[in-house]
Scaffold this motif. Structure first.
Motif, short mmCIF file in Angstrom:
data_model
loop_
_atom_site.label_atom_id
_atom_site.label_comp_id
_atom_site.label_asym_id
_atom_site.label_seq_id
_atom_site.Cartn_x
_atom_site.Cartn_y
_atom_site.Cartn_z
N VAL A 1 0.85 -1.20 0.00
CA VAL A 1 0.00 0.00 0.00
C VAL A 1 0.88 1.24 0.00
N ALA A 2 0.27 2.37 -0.25
CA ALA A 2 0.99 3.64 -0.17
C ALA A 2 1.38 3.91 1.29
N ARG A 3 2.51 4.58 1.48
CA ARG A 3 3.01 4.79 2.84
C ARG A 3 2.01 5.52 3.75
N PRO A 4 1.29 6.57 3.25
CA PRO A 4 0.33 7.22 4.15
C PRO A 4 -0.71 6.25 4.70
N VAL A 5 -1.09 5.27 3.84
CA VAL A 5 -2.08 4.29 4.29
C VAL A 5 -1.47 3.40 5.36
N ALA A 6 -0.23 2.96 5.09
CA ALA A 6 0.46 2.11 6.08
C ALA A 6 0.62 2.87 7.39
N ASP A 7 1.01 4.14 7.29
CA ASP A 7 1.19 4.95 8.52
C ASP A 7 -0.13 5.09 9.27
N PHE A 8 -1.20 5.30 8.50
CA PHE A 8 -2.50 5.52 9.13
C PHE A 8 -2.91 4.31 9.97
N PHE A 9 -2.64 3.10 9.44
CA PHE A 9 -3.09 1.89 10.13
C PHE A 9 -2.07 1.34 11.12
N THR A 10 -0.90 1.93 11.16
CA THR A 10 0.11 1.42 12.11
C THR A 10 0.52 2.50 13.10
N LEU A 11 1.05 3.62 12.61
CA LEU A 11 1.52 4.67 13.52
C LEU A 11 0.37 5.26 14.32
N GLY A 12 -0.75 5.46 13.64
CA GLY A 12 -1.87 6.12 14.31
C GLY A 12 -2.67 5.17 15.18
N GLY A 13 -2.30 3.89 15.12
CA GLY A 13 -3.01 2.94 15.98
C GLY A 13 -4.40 2.60 15.47
N GLU A 14 -4.75 3.04 14.22
CA GLU A 14 -6.09 2.78 13.70
C GLU A 14 -6.31 1.29 13.46
N GLY A 15 -5.22 0.54 13.31
CA GLY A 15 -5.37 -0.89 13.08
C GLY A 15 -5.52 -1.66 14.38
N GLY A 16 -5.67 -0.93 15.47
CA GLY A 16 -5.86 -1.58 16.76
C GLY A 16 -4.65 -2.40 17.17
N GLY A 17 -3.46 -2.04 16.64
CA GLY A 17 -2.24 -2.76 16.98
C GLY A 17 -2.12 -4.08 16.27
N ARG A 18 -3.04 -4.33 15.33
CA ARG A 18 -3.04 -5.64 14.65
C ARG A 18 -2.28 -5.60 13.32
N ILE A 19 -1.90 -4.40 12.87
CA ILE A 19 -1.24 -4.25 11.57
C ILE A 19 0.19 -3.76 11.80
N ALA A 20 1.12 -4.35 11.05
CA ALA A 20 2.51 -3.90 11.12
C ALA A 20 2.98 -3.49 9.74
N SER A 21 3.87 -2.51 9.70
CA SER A 21 4.41 -2.03 8.43
C SER A 21 5.85 -2.51 8.31
N LEU A 22 6.18 -3.10 7.16
CA LEU A 22 7.54 -3.57 6.93
C LEU A 22 8.25 -2.56 6.03
N ASP A 23 9.48 -2.22 6.39
CA ASP A 23 10.19 -1.19 5.63
C ASP A 23 10.82 -1.79 4.38
N ILE A 24 9.97 -2.33 3.52
CA ILE A 24 10.43 -2.85 2.23
C ILE A 24 9.50 -2.30 1.16
N ALA A 25 9.90 -2.39 -0.06
CA ALA A 25 9.15 -1.88 -1.22
C ALA A 25 9.20 -0.37 -1.30
N GLY A 26 9.99 0.25 -0.40
CA GLY A 26 10.10 1.71 -0.44
C GLY A 26 10.81 2.20 -1.68
N ASP A 27 11.61 1.34 -2.30
CA ASP A 27 12.34 1.78 -3.49
C ASP A 27 11.67 1.33 -4.78
N VAL A 28 10.43 0.83 -4.67
CA VAL A 28 9.69 0.49 -5.90
C VAL A 28 9.37 1.78 -6.63
N PRO A 29 9.90 1.95 -7.85
CA PRO A 29 9.63 3.22 -8.55
C PRO A 29 8.18 3.27 -9.03
N ILE A 30 7.47 4.25 -8.60
CA ILE A 30 6.08 4.39 -9.04
C ILE A 30 5.86 5.84 -9.45
#
Length: 330
Positions: free
Chosen positions: A269-298
């Motif tokens: 997913v796009a990073r803002p979406v990952a951040d929303f569901f992990t950093l903001g706690g919106e995923g209830g602590g059930r979602i984790a973001s892996l720091d990979i795919a960041g260099d996928v050119p899009i």
DNA sequence: TTAGCACTGTAAGCACTCTC
DNA sequence: GAGAGTGCTTACAGTGCTAA
């Protein structure tokens, strides 16, 4: 309900339709203003003064009104006039008509200035979180009469919606197969990607995890042809990473989240979406973001509208609001 | 450009009230 | 009761707009 010829009943010229009959006989707004002025002053001469016209002109208006309605509207007295029952009722209706016109005037002014009305926008998921939601929050405060509709989907679907006129503009990318000259695009942002999984996923316990490590798991991806998916596929091809064999296709972020939170599936997913569901706690602590795919050119996403279509003021305001947020984030 | 039409203002007349 | 004042109606003329 439409009439027999598909016309709104109010617009139909029905024999005996009272308002229509009045209009056909020549009832004008000037008549309605006079009856109100007469009600207020009790004198034709003062009513005329109020309307900035001459007293004979007012007298003629009153006579015309009585001919049109077929009833006596005012009782002539030695000093001034008093409205009859008919006159009082007509004055009451006239007040409503003129008030409605005032309302219509205000409403049209609001539409012209962009203070009210509806705007339909589209956005890819990341941009919806990063740009559209803040713009909606601000609009709720500054333009409470504006209705905003948001369609979150892939760029190809949103482009079709834009072409069909179902949305005013969208944040995304114009598919390569289409003529870019048909669209006016303003660059907004790059969209770094992230892989997200459930918090207890085996990959979260690995150090130095790569995209290669994700291949054995089930994947949840956008449908074939979607920009994000095409970018991921191209990246894996270029890096010689085998393409996953078990892929669930969906453009629904809700279904995606449900699947990855209950299984070992992964998604990109796009990073803002990952951040929303992990950093903001919106995923209830059930979602984790892996720091990979960041260099996928899009391809970066842009604010896109039809080059040939001028936006309505309310849509233009919302469009500019999103642009102004882009300059803040720069 | 012009004729027709609608609208508006002016002037005159009429009706009613007030005051003496 | 008569004259003055006030208010409404009507006739006529001027002005502006529109369609041919």
């Amino acid at each position: 309900m439409p009439g027999p010829k598909g016309l709104d009943p109010l617009l139909q010229s029905a024999e005996g339709g009272t308002s229509d009959r009045f209009l056909k006989k020549g009832l004008r707004l000037g008549h309605l203003r006079l009856i109100l002025a007469l009600e207020r002053t009790g004198h034709l001469s003062r009513a005329a003064e109020l309307l900035a016209t001459s007293q004979p002109a007012a007298s003629r208006l009153l006579t015309e009104m009585e001919q049109i309605t077929g009833v006596k509207l005012a009782e002539r007295q030695g000093r001034g006039m008093t409205l009859t029952l008919y006159g009082e009722r007509l004055a009451a209706r006239a007040r409503l008509v003129l008030r409605e016109l005032d309302e219509a005037d205000r409403e049209l002014e609001n539409l012209k200035s962009g203070l009210a009305g509806s705007v339909s926008v589209g956005a890819v998921t990341g941009a919806a979180v990063e740009y559209v939601l803040p713009a909606i929050r601000q609009t709720r405060v500054t333009h409470p009469l504006v209705n905003v509709s948001v369609e979150v989907n892939t760029s190809d679907v949103l482009t079709a919606a834009l072409d069909d006129g179902r949305i005013d503009f969208f944040i995304g990318r114009v598919p390569a197969a289409l003529d870019p000259r048909s669209y006016e695009a303003r660059f907004l942002d790059h969209e770094p990607l992230r892989v997200i999984v459930r918090a207890e996923h085996p990959l979260t316990r690995l150090s130095g995890v790569t995209l290669q490590d994700c291949v054995p798991y089930d994947w949840v991806l956008q449908p074939d042809g979607a920009m994000l998916r095409v970018a991921v596929e191209a990246y894996m091809r270029n890096k010689g990473i085998p393409y996953p064999t078990k892929v669930l296709n969906t453009s629904s972020i809700l279904l995606t989240l449900m699947v990855i939170s209950q299984t070992n599936a992964i998604t990109v997913v796009a990073r803002p979406v990952a951040d929303f569901f992990t950093l903001g706690g919106e995923g209830g602590g059930r979602i984790a973001s892996l720091d990979i795919a960041g260099d996928v050119p899009i391809q970066p996403y842009s604010l896109i509208k039809l080059a040939s279509r001028k936006l309505a003021p309310v849509a233009q305001n919302f469009h500019d609001l999103i642009l102004s947020r882009a300059s803040v984030l720069e």
